[in-house]
Write a protein that holds these residues in place. Structure first.
Motif, mmCIF file in Angstrom:
data_model
loop_
_atom_site.group_PDB
_atom_site.id
_atom_site.type_symbol
_atom_site.label_atom_id
_atom_site.label_comp_id
_atom_site.label_asym_id
_atom_site.label_seq_id
_atom_site.Cartn_x
_atom_site.Cartn_y
_atom_site.Cartn_z
ATOM 1 N N UNK A 148 -2.342 -11.600 -55.243
ATOM 2 C CA UNK A 148 -0.951 -12.033 -55.148
ATOM 3 C C UNK A 148 -0.386 -12.479 -56.485
ATOM 4 N N UNK A 149 -1.273 -12.679 -57.449
ATOM 5 C CA UNK A 149 -0.803 -13.017 -58.789
ATOM 6 C C UNK A 149 -1.737 -12.340 -59.783
ATOM 7 N N UNK A 150 -1.632 -11.004 -59.878
ATOM 8 C CA UNK A 150 -2.628 -10.255 -60.646
ATOM 9 C C UNK A 150 -2.587 -10.588 -62.135
ATOM 10 N N UNK A 151 -3.771 -10.684 -62.703
ATOM 11 C CA UNK A 151 -3.851 -11.036 -64.117
ATOM 12 C C UNK A 151 -4.305 -9.838 -64.945
ATOM 13 N N UNK A 152 -5.033 -8.914 -64.309
ATOM 14 C CA UNK A 152 -5.562 -7.764 -65.054
ATOM 15 C C UNK A 152 -5.002 -6.469 -64.469
ATOM 16 N N UNK A 153 -5.216 -5.386 -65.190
ATOM 17 C CA UNK A 153 -4.714 -4.086 -64.714
ATOM 18 C C UNK A 153 -5.338 -3.717 -63.378
ATOM 19 N N UNK A 154 -6.644 -4.006 -63.213
ATOM 20 C CA UNK A 154 -7.309 -3.643 -61.960
ATOM 21 C C UNK A 154 -6.717 -4.404 -60.777
ATOM 22 N N UNK A 155 -6.385 -5.670 -61.026
ATOM 23 C CA UNK A 155 -5.768 -6.458 -59.954
ATOM 24 C C UNK A 155 -4.394 -5.892 -59.618
ATOM 25 N N UNK A 156 -3.666 -5.435 -60.651
ATOM 26 C CA UNK A 156 -2.355 -4.806 -60.410
ATOM 27 C C UNK A 156 -2.527 -3.548 -59.565
ATOM 28 N N UNK A 157 -3.545 -2.755 -59.906
ATOM 29 C CA UNK A 157 -3.797 -1.525 -59.141
ATOM 30 C C UNK A 157 -4.132 -1.875 -57.696
ATOM 31 N N UNK A 158 -4.924 -2.924 -57.506
ATOM 32 C CA UNK A 158 -5.271 -3.359 -56.157
ATOM 33 C C UNK A 158 -4.047 -3.773 -55.371
ATOM 34 N N UNK A 159 -3.186 -4.563 -56.016
ATOM 35 C CA UNK A 159 -1.987 -5.019 -55.325
ATOM 36 C C UNK A 159 -1.060 -3.854 -55.022
ATOM 37 N N UNK A 160 -0.942 -2.948 -55.999
ATOM 38 C CA UNK A 160 -0.076 -1.796 -55.829
ATOM 39 C C UNK A 160 -0.591 -0.898 -54.695
ATOM 40 N N UNK A 161 -1.899 -0.719 -54.629
ATOM 41 C CA UNK A 161 -2.478 0.124 -53.577
ATOM 42 C C UNK A 161 -2.172 -0.470 -52.203
ATOM 43 N N UNK A 162 -2.329 -1.776 -52.066
ATOM 44 C CA UNK A 162 -2.028 -2.408 -50.779
ATOM 45 C C UNK A 162 -0.546 -2.268 -50.438
ATOM 46 N N UNK A 163 0.281 -2.341 -51.468
ATOM 47 C CA UNK A 163 1.725 -2.220 -51.249
ATOM 48 C C UNK A 163 2.089 -0.798 -50.801
ATOM 49 N N UNK A 164 1.521 0.188 -51.525
ATOM 50 C CA UNK A 164 1.889 1.572 -51.261
ATOM 51 C C UNK A 164 1.284 2.064 -49.941
ATOM 52 N N UNK A 165 0.043 1.674 -49.681
ATOM 53 C CA UNK A 165 -0.636 2.204 -48.496
ATOM 54 C C UNK A 165 -0.352 1.385 -47.239
ATOM 55 N N UNK A 166 -0.160 0.078 -47.404
ATOM 56 C CA UNK A 166 -0.032 -0.776 -46.204
ATOM 57 C C UNK A 166 1.221 -1.648 -46.191
ATOM 58 N N UNK A 167 2.113 -1.460 -47.154
ATOM 59 C CA UNK A 167 3.419 -2.155 -47.161
ATOM 60 C C UNK A 167 3.259 -3.666 -47.017
ATOM 61 N N UNK A 168 2.454 -4.251 -47.911
ATOM 62 C CA UNK A 168 2.119 -5.669 -47.779
ATOM 63 C C UNK A 168 3.349 -6.569 -47.861
ATOM 64 N N UNK A 169 4.343 -6.148 -48.670
ATOM 65 C CA UNK A 169 5.493 -7.045 -48.814
ATOM 66 C C UNK A 169 6.345 -7.049 -47.539
ATOM 67 N N UNK A 170 6.314 -5.937 -46.773
ATOM 68 C CA UNK A 170 7.032 -5.949 -45.500
ATOM 69 C C UNK A 170 6.321 -6.835 -44.491
ATOM 70 N N UNK A 171 5.008 -6.958 -44.652
ATOM 71 C CA UNK A 171 4.226 -7.788 -43.738
ATOM 72 C C UNK A 171 4.651 -9.249 -43.852
ATOM 73 N N UNK A 172 5.166 -9.606 -45.029
ATOM 74 C CA UNK A 172 5.591 -10.983 -45.253
ATOM 75 C C UNK A 172 6.988 -11.260 -44.725
#
Lengths: 331, 128
Positions: A81-105
Motif C-alpha cells: 500500500x506504500x511501495x518503496x521499491x520497483x518490485x513493490x510497485x509491480x506487486x501493487x500494480x498487478x493487484x490493481x490491474x488483475x483484481x481492481x484493488x482500489x475498487x475494493x476499497x
C-alpha cells in the motif's frame, strides 16, 4: 440525455449494417474494409495516445499511499500500500490491474433518517467490474481460434471449465451469461443511482450499449441464429493473411456483430476505454513512494541562470583590487 | 519522453499480442488458402435435412434427437417419407458418414470445436 444519445447511436449502427449489407449488398465494405480500417485506427490511435502520455512531464512524485511508509527500521512498512521499491510497485500494480484493488476499497456515504450520515463499504462495483472484465477477456481470447490454427491448451482448459454444465449444443459458456449480466449491472448502476445518473454522460452509456450489442449479437449467433462457422473462419484467416475473400450468405447477424466490434476498436482510442493502457501510465500508481530516499527532479524546472562568486570576482577584479578588497585569486 | 524504455517494451508486447494471428500464421506458414473439405463417401443424394441447414445447424438436430430419444423415448423420425432411427451411430455414421476423421473432424478441427458426442458414442471402424 446521454443515455438517449448512447442508445440511439448503437441502434443506428445496427440499422446501418442491416441497410448496408441487407439492402445495398456492401459485403466487402463491412467484412473487409471497415474491419481493417478499425484495427489500423485502434493500433495507431492507441500508440499515439500512449506516446502522448509518456511525453507529459510528471513534476512531483504523487504516489497515492494507503499504508505506512518505509522509514525507520523498527516501524513496519506496508509494502503493497506504500511501495518503496520497483518490485513493490509491480506487486501493487498487478493487484490493481488483475483484481481492481482500489475498487475494493470503494465506500459510500448515505443520509439516513435522523438525519444521520452513514458511511459503509460498497463492494458491488468491484464485483461487477471484476465479473465484466474477466469474462470479456475470456470471451475475447476465445475468438483467437478464428484467426489462427494454433491450439492453445490453456484456452482449451478455460473453455472446458467455462462450459462445465454442458447445457445445450454448442455448450453454454458461463462467461457469456456473466458478461451480459455484468454489463447490465454496470448500466443499471448508472441509471438507478441519482448521483451516478447526474455525472453520467453519453460517453459512459455508449460503450455500455455497444458492448451489450456485441455480446447480444454474439450470443444470438452462437446459440440461436445459426451461421456457417467454417465460412467465418475462412474470412477471418483471409483477413489476417491479407488475402480476404468474402464468402456468400454469411448472415446479417454476423455482419452486425463484426461491425459493432469494428466500431468498438475504432472508438477505443478516443474514449474512456483508454483506461486500459492508462492504468499503467498513472503516476499515482506507477511510482514508488521513496521521496525521502531518492530525489525526484521536476522535468519542468526552468533553467536558472547562475552567477558564481568566481565569475563575479573575474568581472570586478580590477575594481576590487583598487579599493583594497581581499580576493580569492589575485590574477 | 519519460521512461521510454519501459513504455516502448510494454507497447510492443501489446501490439504483438494484438496482432498475434498475423505474425504467427505468417511465421508458421499457415496458408489462408486451406479450406476444410468434409468428404462425402456414400452419396445417397439426400440427408436427413438439406445441406445448407446441416452445415450450419446439425448440432441442433442432433441435440433434438438426443433429447427426444433419451427423455421421451421416441426412437424414429419421418424424413421425407422414410422412417429413420434417430441415432448418430446407426443412422448418420453407419449409413453414410462412417469416415469420422475425414468428415466430422475436418471442420471441427478447423474451427477448434470439440463436441462431446464421442464421450458416449463409438465411432465406426472398418473390420478387416
Amino acid at each position: 440525455m446521454g443515455i438517449f444519445y448512447g442508445f440511439v447511436a448503437v441502434v443506428a449502427l445496427v440499422l446501418l449494417v442491416i441497410f448496408g449489407v441487407g439492402a445495398l449488398g456492401l459485403d466487402t465494405l463491412f467484412a473487409v474494409v471497415i474491419p481493417y480500417a478499425a484495427i489500423a485506427l485502434f493500433l495507431i490511435g492507441f500508440a499515439y495516445r500512449v506516446f502522448k502520455w509518456a511525453k507529459s512531464p510528471v513534476p512531483y512524485k504523487i504516489t497515492t499511499t494507503c499504508g505506512q511508509q518505509k522509514s525507520l527500521p523498527w516501524i513496519k512498512n506496508n509494502k503493497l500500500d506504500c511501495p518503496h521499491s520497483t518490485w513493490a510497485v509491480i506487486g501493487r500494480m498487478a493487484l490493481e490491474v488483475l483484481f481492481f484493488r482500489s475498487l475494493f476499497r470503494n465506500t459510500k456515504s448515505e443520509l439516513k433518517s435522523g438525519p444521520k450520515l452513514v458511511h459503509g463499504d460498497e463492494k458491488y462495483l468491484w464485483l461487477g467490474a471484476l465479473a465484466f472484465h474477466w469474462s470479456f477477456l475470456i470471451v475475447f481470447a476465445r475468438h483467437y481460434r478464428f484467426f489462427t490454427n494454433w491450439e492453445c491448451s490453456v484456452m482449451t482448459l478455460v473453455n472446458n471449465l467455462d462450459s462445465f454444465f454442458q447445457i445445450g449444443l454448442p455448450m453454454l459458456y458461463m462467461t457469456d451469461l456473466i458478461l451480459v449480466g455484468a454489463v447490465t449491472f454496470l448500466f443499471l448502476r448508472r441509471v438507478l443511482s441519482p448521483q451516478l445518473r447526474y455525472i453520467s454522460l453519453a460517453a459512459d452509456y455508449f460503450p455500455l450499449f455497444l458492448i451489450f450489442g456485441i455480446a447480444a449479437s454474439g450470443i444470438l449467433m452462437r446459440y440461436f441464429m445459426r451461421v456457417d462457422i467454417v465460412e467465418i473462419k475462412n474470412l477471418a484467416m483471409g483477413l489476417v493473411g491479407f488475402n480476404p475473400a468474402v464468402p456468400e450468405g454469411l448472415g446479417i447477424i454476423f455482419y452486425i456483430h463484426l461491425f459493432l466490434v469494428s466500431v468498438l476498436f475504432a472508438y477505443f482510442p478516443f474514449s474512456k476505454l483508454m483506461h486500459m493502457p492508462g492504468v499503467f501510465m498513472s503516476p499515482t500508481r506507477n511510482m514508488a513512494n521513496d521521496n525521502r530516499a531518492r530525489r525526484h527532479i521536476n522535468p519542468q524546472n526552468p533553467e536558472v541562470k547562475i552567477h558564481t562568486y568566481e565569475e563575479y570576482e573575474d568581472e570586478f577584479r580590477d575594481v576590487m583590487k583598487a579599493s583594497g578588497l581581499p580576493l580569492d585569486k589575485e590574477e | 519522453m519519460y521512461n521510454s524504455g519501459k513504455i516502448i517494451i510494454g507497447l510492443l508486447v501489446f501490439v504483438l499480442a494484438a496482432t498475434f494471428p498475423i505474425w504467427y500464421n505468417a511465421a508458421t506458414g499457415q496458408s489462408d488458402e486451406y479450406k476444410p473439405d468434409p468428404k462425402i463417401v456414400v452419396d445417397t443424394g439426400y440427408c436427413v435435412a438439406e445441406t445448407n441447414y446441416m452445415r450450419k445447424a446439425h448440432m441442433d438436430l442432433l441435440n433434438d434427437w438426443r433429447d427426444r430419444v433419451v427423455r421421451d423415448g421416441e426412437r424414429f423420425v419421418n424424413v421425407q417419407g422414410e422412417v429413420m432411427e434417430m441415432s448418430l451411430t446407426n443412422t448418420c455414421m453407419m449409413k453414410c458418414h462412417w469416415n469420422k476423421e475425414d468428415f466430422c473432424d475436418e471442420c471441427h478441427n478447423y474451427a477448434e470445436v470439440s463436441p462431446y458426442c464421442w464421450d458416449c458414442h463409438l465411432e465406426p471402424k472398418e473390420v478387416e
